[in-house]
Design an enzyme around this catalytic site. Structure first.
Site, PDB file in Angstrom:
ATOM      1  N   THR A 242      -3.284   1.382 -38.872  1.00  0.00           N
ATOM      2  CA  THR A 242      -4.039   1.693 -37.651  1.00  0.00           C
ATOM      3  C   THR A 242      -3.472   2.911 -36.931  1.00  0.00           C
ATOM      4  OG1 THR A 242      -4.917  -0.523 -37.296  1.00  0.00           O
ATOM      5  CG2 THR A 242      -4.608   0.839 -35.336  1.00  0.00           C
TER       6      THR A 242
ATOM      7  N   LYS B 107       3.786   5.633 -33.937  1.00  0.00           N
ATOM      8  CA  LYS B 107       3.197   6.368 -32.811  1.00  0.00           C
ATOM      9  C   LYS B 107       3.648   7.840 -32.832  1.00  0.00           C
ATOM     10  CE  LYS B 107       0.972   5.170 -29.839  1.00  0.00           C
ATOM     11  NZ  LYS B 107      -0.513   5.116 -29.697  1.00  0.00           N
TER      12      LYS B 107
ATOM     13  N   THR C  11       3.381   7.474 -26.411  1.00  0.00           N
ATOM     14  CA  THR C  11       4.282   6.602 -25.644  1.00  0.00           C
ATOM     15  C   THR C  11       5.657   7.249 -25.470  1.00  0.00           C
ATOM     16  OG1 THR C  11       5.580   4.555 -25.867  1.00  0.00           O
ATOM     17  CG2 THR C  11       4.640   5.422 -27.872  1.00  0.00           C
ATOM     18  N   ASP C  12       6.351   6.851 -24.415  1.00  0.00           N
ATOM     19  CA  ASP C  12       7.731   7.348 -24.225  1.00  0.00           C
ATOM     20  C   ASP C  12       8.657   6.863 -25.337  1.00  0.00           C
ATOM     21  OD1 ASP C  12       7.985   4.650 -23.463  1.00  0.00           O
ATOM     22  OD2 ASP C  12       9.014   5.073 -21.571  1.00  0.00           O
ATOM     23  N   GLU C  13       8.223   5.836 -26.085  1.00  0.00           N
ATOM     24  CA  GLU C  13       9.107   5.286 -27.109  1.00  0.00           C
ATOM     25  C   GLU C  13       9.319   6.256 -28.268  1.00  0.00           C
ATOM     26  OE1 GLU C  13       8.630   1.141 -27.882  1.00  0.00           O
ATOM     27  OE2 GLU C  13       7.765   0.765 -25.906  1.00  0.00           O
TER      28      GLU C  13
ATOM     29  N   ARG D 224      16.753  -8.133 -29.991  1.00  0.00           N
ATOM     30  CA  ARG D 224      15.795  -7.454 -30.877  1.00  0.00           C
ATOM     31  C   ARG D 224      16.578  -6.517 -31.802  1.00  0.00           C
ATOM     32  NH1 ARG D 224      11.325  -4.045 -27.702  1.00  0.00           N
ATOM     33  NH2 ARG D 224      10.167  -6.002 -27.731  1.00  0.00           N
TER      34      ARG D 224
ATOM     35  N   ALA E  21     -10.963  -2.643 -25.660  1.00  0.00           N
ATOM     36  CA  ALA E  21     -10.942  -4.070 -25.324  1.00  0.00           C
ATOM     37  C   ALA E  21      -9.512  -4.583 -25.128  1.00  0.00           C
ATOM     38  CB  ALA E  21     -11.641  -4.885 -26.420  1.00  0.00           C
ATOM     39  N   GLY E  22      -8.541  -3.700 -25.312  1.00  0.00           N
ATOM     40  CA  GLY E  22      -7.135  -4.095 -25.123  1.00  0.00           C
ATOM     41  C   GLY E  22      -6.714  -3.961 -23.666  1.00  0.00           C
TER      42      GLY E  22
ATOM     43  N   THR F 227      -8.868  -7.019 -32.684  1.00  0.00           N
ATOM     44  CA  THR F 227      -7.733  -7.705 -33.298  1.00  0.00           C
ATOM     45  C   THR F 227      -7.313  -8.818 -32.335  1.00  0.00           C
ATOM     46  OG1 THR F 227      -6.052  -6.388 -32.160  1.00  0.00           O
ATOM     47  CG2 THR F 227      -6.939  -5.485 -34.245  1.00  0.00           C
TER      48      THR F 227
ATOM     49  N   ILE G 278      -4.603  -1.610 -21.757  1.00  0.00           N
ATOM     50  CA  ILE G 278      -4.783  -0.357 -21.006  1.00  0.00           C
ATOM     51  C   ILE G 278      -6.209   0.158 -21.183  1.00  0.00           C
ATOM     52  CG2 ILE G 278      -3.902   1.968 -20.575  1.00  0.00           C
ATOM     53  CD1 ILE G 278      -1.264   1.094 -21.924  1.00  0.00           C
TER      54      ILE G 278
ATOM     55  N   TYR H 275       7.128   0.557 -34.797  1.00  0.00           N
ATOM     56  CA  TYR H 275       6.046   0.885 -33.851  1.00  0.00           C
ATOM     57  C   TYR H 275       6.192   2.322 -33.358  1.00  0.00           C
ATOM     58  CZ  TYR H 275       3.850   1.422 -29.263  1.00  0.00           C
ATOM     59  OH  TYR H 275       3.142   1.922 -28.192  1.00  0.00           O
TER      60      TYR H 275
HETATM   61  P1  NAD Z   1      -3.144  -3.587 -26.783  1.00  0.00           P
HETATM   62  O1  NAD Z   1      -2.389  -4.117 -27.956  1.00  0.00           O
HETATM   63  O2  NAD Z   1      -3.320  -4.430 -25.567  1.00  0.00           O
HETATM   64  O3  NAD Z   1      -4.621  -3.157 -27.249  1.00  0.00           O
HETATM   65  C1  NAD Z   1      -4.853  -2.459 -28.444  1.00  0.00           C
HETATM   66  C2  NAD Z   1      -6.378  -2.465 -28.670  1.00  0.00           C
HETATM   67  O4  NAD Z   1      -6.642  -1.704 -29.866  1.00  0.00           O
HETATM   68  C3  NAD Z   1      -6.954  -3.869 -28.885  1.00  0.00           C
HETATM   69  O5  NAD Z   1      -8.153  -4.008 -28.166  1.00  0.00           O
HETATM   70  C4  NAD Z   1      -7.215  -3.907 -30.387  1.00  0.00           C
HETATM   71  O6  NAD Z   1      -8.298  -4.773 -30.743  1.00  0.00           O
HETATM   72  C5  NAD Z   1      -7.540  -2.451 -30.686  1.00  0.00           C
HETATM   73  N1  NAD Z   1      -7.299  -2.101 -32.077  1.00  0.00           N
HETATM   74  C6  NAD Z   1      -6.173  -2.363 -32.807  1.00  0.00           C
HETATM   75  N2  NAD Z   1      -6.342  -1.898 -34.071  1.00  0.00           N
HETATM   76  C7  NAD Z   1      -7.570  -1.323 -34.118  1.00  0.00           C
HETATM   77  C8  NAD Z   1      -8.298  -0.659 -35.144  1.00  0.00           C
HETATM   78  N3  NAD Z   1      -7.797  -0.500 -36.376  1.00  0.00           N
HETATM   79  N4  NAD Z   1      -9.532  -0.172 -34.854  1.00  0.00           N
HETATM   80  C9  NAD Z   1     -10.060  -0.336 -33.613  1.00  0.00           C
HETATM   81  N5  NAD Z   1      -9.429  -0.977 -32.604  1.00  0.00           N
HETATM   82  C10 NAD Z   1      -8.188  -1.457 -32.867  1.00  0.00           C
HETATM   83  O7  NAD Z   1      -2.444  -2.191 -26.448  1.00  0.00           O
HETATM   84  P2  NAD Z   1      -2.152  -1.479 -25.042  1.00  0.00           P
HETATM   85  O8  NAD Z   1      -0.890  -1.985 -24.506  1.00  0.00           O
HETATM   86  O9  NAD Z   1      -3.382  -1.487 -24.223  1.00  0.00           O
HETATM   87  O10 NAD Z   1      -1.870   0.016 -25.545  1.00  0.00           O
HETATM   88  C11 NAD Z   1      -2.931   0.950 -25.688  1.00  0.00           C
HETATM   89  C12 NAD Z   1      -2.372   2.280 -26.143  1.00  0.00           C
HETATM   90  O11 NAD Z   1      -1.420   2.752 -25.197  1.00  0.00           O
HETATM   91  C13 NAD Z   1      -1.647   2.236 -27.487  1.00  0.00           C
HETATM   92  O12 NAD Z   1      -1.948   3.419 -28.208  1.00  0.00           O
HETATM   93  C14 NAD Z   1      -0.187   2.185 -27.097  1.00  0.00           C
HETATM   94  O13 NAD Z   1       0.630   2.733 -28.113  1.00  0.00           O
HETATM   95  C15 NAD Z   1      -0.204   3.047 -25.855  1.00  0.00           C
HETATM   96  N6  NAD Z   1       0.877   2.783 -24.888  1.00  0.00           N
HETATM   97  C16 NAD Z   1       1.078   1.510 -24.429  1.00  0.00           C
HETATM   98  C17 NAD Z   1       2.068   1.268 -23.471  1.00  0.00           C
HETATM   99  C18 NAD Z   1       2.296  -0.119 -22.911  1.00  0.00           C
HETATM  100  O14 NAD Z   1       3.247  -0.302 -22.151  1.00  0.00           O
HETATM  101  N7  NAD Z   1       1.466  -1.112 -23.216  1.00  0.00           N
HETATM  102  C19 NAD Z   1       2.859   2.338 -23.013  1.00  0.00           C
HETATM  103  C20 NAD Z   1       2.621   3.630 -23.503  1.00  0.00           C
HETATM  104  C21 NAD Z   1       1.625   3.821 -24.434  1.00  0.00           C
HETATM  105  P1  TYD Z   2       8.188  -5.204 -24.391  1.00  0.00           P
HETATM  106  O1  TYD Z   2       7.315  -5.747 -23.306  1.00  0.00           O
HETATM  107  O2  TYD Z   2       8.039  -5.765 -25.773  1.00  0.00           O
HETATM  108  O3  TYD Z   2       7.975  -3.612 -24.383  1.00  0.00           O
HETATM  109  P2  TYD Z   2       8.766  -2.458 -25.208  1.00  0.00           P
HETATM  110  O4  TYD Z   2       9.558  -3.065 -26.291  1.00  0.00           O
HETATM  111  O5  TYD Z   2       7.614  -1.666 -25.740  1.00  0.00           O
HETATM  112  O6  TYD Z   2       9.574  -1.741 -24.186  1.00  0.00           O
HETATM  113  O7  TYD Z   2       9.698  -5.384 -23.967  1.00  0.00           O
HETATM  114  C1  TYD Z   2      10.197  -4.817 -22.767  1.00  0.00           C
HETATM  115  C2  TYD Z   2      11.680  -5.125 -22.682  1.00  0.00           C
HETATM  116  O8  TYD Z   2      11.846  -6.548 -22.549  1.00  0.00           O
HETATM  117  C3  TYD Z   2      12.438  -4.715 -23.931  1.00  0.00           C
HETATM  118  O9  TYD Z   2      13.717  -4.201 -23.562  1.00  0.00           O
HETATM  119  C4  TYD Z   2      12.604  -6.006 -24.689  1.00  0.00           C
HETATM  120  C5  TYD Z   2      12.674  -7.058 -23.606  1.00  0.00           C
HETATM  121  N1  TYD Z   2      12.124  -8.381 -23.989  1.00  0.00           N
HETATM  122  C6  TYD Z   2      12.917  -9.538 -23.824  1.00  0.00           C
HETATM  123  O10 TYD Z   2      14.048  -9.487 -23.344  1.00  0.00           O
HETATM  124  N2  TYD Z   2      12.374 -10.732 -24.188  1.00  0.00           N
HETATM  125  C7  TYD Z   2      11.122 -10.860 -24.721  1.00  0.00           C
HETATM  126  O11 TYD Z   2      10.690 -11.990 -25.054  1.00  0.00           O
HETATM  127  C8  TYD Z   2      10.334  -9.662 -24.869  1.00  0.00           C
HETATM  128  C9  TYD Z   2       8.937  -9.729 -25.442  1.00  0.00           C
HETATM  129  C10 TYD Z   2      10.881  -8.447 -24.490  1.00  0.00           C
END
Ligand code: NAD
Ligand code: TYD
Length: 342
Positions: A102, A156, A128-130, A275, A13-14, A40, A16, A152
């Site tokens: 989580t 991960k 994640t690349d992080e 940050r 439901a999130g 959440t 990705i 975070y």
């Molecule tokens: P998001 O925060 O949008 O969604 C996270 C989802 O997980 C939500 O629907 C939330 O309700 C659910 N969730 C959280 N805790 C839970 C629990 N304990 N049990 C069941 N469900 C739970 O996250 P996203 O950006 O869609 O990321 C999804 C995945 O991809 C994560 O594992 C993240 O680390 C990874 N990822 C994200 C990015 C990015 O840029 N967003 C990049 C690389 C990897």
């Molecule tokens: P973010 O979207 O939080 O992703 P991540 O930290 O996982 O890369 O942030 C992307 C970049 O943008 C990061 O270098 C931090 C910067 N950033 C800001 O400058 N201002 C903001 O308010 C936020 C949320 C992020």
């Protein structure tokens, strides 16, 4: 009719996860998809509205760390795609507890359940690349050392290596993807792109951290969905696959582009305190995944423009979060109130 493939998607439901569920529901008519999501603050059922009435999709609200709920769902699956996580770096800096429960313990519970599963063919750990930490030059390859630098990315990295250990130790069919920063529709307006777009729509300041020269490699969520699909079909158990968009952009450049697309002035840019421990740069070498035939298709200019359009046309999705959700207001105030008047 041939037998359906049962796919469990955690965190569907999130951002990705919901894009993946919708994409896979279209692409794979032979998949029976179950979404397990705790809902959440980041999980939103409306992200799944287009599949909620489908006989090929089933939604279960529950916590991945609750073995009584997650266990039977994993046992019943042919494939698990594990997205569920706490995902926002700034929130992990404010308070890391939920990231440990989580991202680390929740993943452990799913992996333990996988040990009891009888017909599981794939467990995709969405990493994640992080986890590589800050990369001053060059690009990370899958065998590089992991040097996560915030709660975070450390949580991960723990999940990433735990999943690997369940392959190495018990032979669980784990594959691990490490994607770069995703963008696209339905991303919660705490991450930089949706936050800056929605602030720009409202003509209020966009808070740029530090000198704005940090670099992220942007990947359209559709390209990420296709990458996961390729890894599910062709990946090798125990292997890691980087997924990068090849779009390295500084935050200040990104901000200028967003403001231009939204038709707003650069005067909205407000420099705020950096940050803590802010990773300077992420960059991925994607040779390994390209070897399986994948390449990103969405040019960044087009993807960013269509994402700005999506937020402009879907105010009913984000406005209630930003204006009425007290938890979001409290988070925004804690995160930005002391930095600047944004
Ligand atoms: P998001 O925060 O949008 O969604 C996270 C989802 O997980 C939500 O629907 C939330 O309700 C659910 N969730 C959280 N805790 C839970 C629990 N304990 N049990 C069941 N469900 C739970 O996250 P996203 O950006 O869609 O990321 C999804 C995945 O991809 C994560 O594992 C993240 O680390 C990874 N990822 C994200 C990015 C990015 O840029 N967003 C990049 C690389 C990897
Ligand atoms: P973010 O979207 O939080 O992703 P991540 O930290 O996982 O890369 O942030 C992307 C970049 O943008 C990061 O270098 C931090 C910067 N950033 C800001 O400058 N201002 C903001 O308010 C936020 C949320 C992020």
């Amino acid at each position: 009719m041939s037998e359906m493939t049962k796919v469990l998607v955690t965190g569907g439901a999130g951002f990705i996860g919901s894009n993946f569920v919708r994409w896979a529901h279209n692409a794979h008519p032979d998949w029976q998809i179950t979404t397990l999501d705790k809902l959440t603050y980041a999980g939103r059922l409306e992200n799944l509205s287009s599949v909620m009435d489908s006989a090929r999709h089933h939604f279960v609200q529950g916590d991945i760390a609750d073995a009584a709920i997650a266990g039977p769902l994993v046992h019943d699956s042919d494939m698990v795609v594990h997205f569920a996580a706490e995902t926002h770096v700034d929130r992990s800096i404010q308070s890391a507890a939920a990231f440990i429960t989580t991202d680390v313990i929740g993943t452990f519970v799913l992996l333990e359940a996988a040990r009891q599963a009888t017909h599981l063919k794939r467990f995709v750990q969405i990493s994640t690349d992080e986890v590589y930490g800050s990369v001053p030059s060059g690009a990370s390859v899958e065998t590089d050392e992991l040097r996560p630098r915030n709660p975070y990315s450390a949580s991960k990295a723990g999940a990433d290596r735990l999943a690997y250990s369940y392959w190495a130790t018990y032979g669980i069919p784990v594959v691990i993807t490490r994607a770069s920063n995703n963008y696209g529709p339905n991303q919660f307006p705490e991450k930089v792109i949706p936050l800056f777009i929605t602030n720009a729509v409202d003509n209020i300041p966009v808070p740029l951290y530090g000198d704005g020269l940090n670099v992220r490699d942007w990947l359209h969520v559709d390209d990420h969905c296709r990458a996961i699909d390729v890894v599910m079909a062709q990946g090798t158990d125990g292997e890691v696959y980087n997924v990068g968009g090849g779009n390295e952009v500084t935050n200040v450049d990104l901000t200028h582009r967003i403001l231009e697309l939204a038709g707003r002035s650069d005067a909205l840019i407000t420099r705020v305190a950096d940050r803590l421990g802010h990773d300077r740069r992420y960059a991925l070498d994607t040779t390994k995944l390209r070897g399986l035939g994948w390449a990103p298709h969405v040019p960044f200019e087009e993807g960013l423009a269509s994402t700005v359009d999506w937020y402009c046309q879907n105010e009913s999705w984000w406005r209630p979060i930003k204006e009425q959700d007290q938890a979001y207001r409290a988070y925004y105030h804690t995160q930005y109130g002391s930095r600047a008047n944004v």
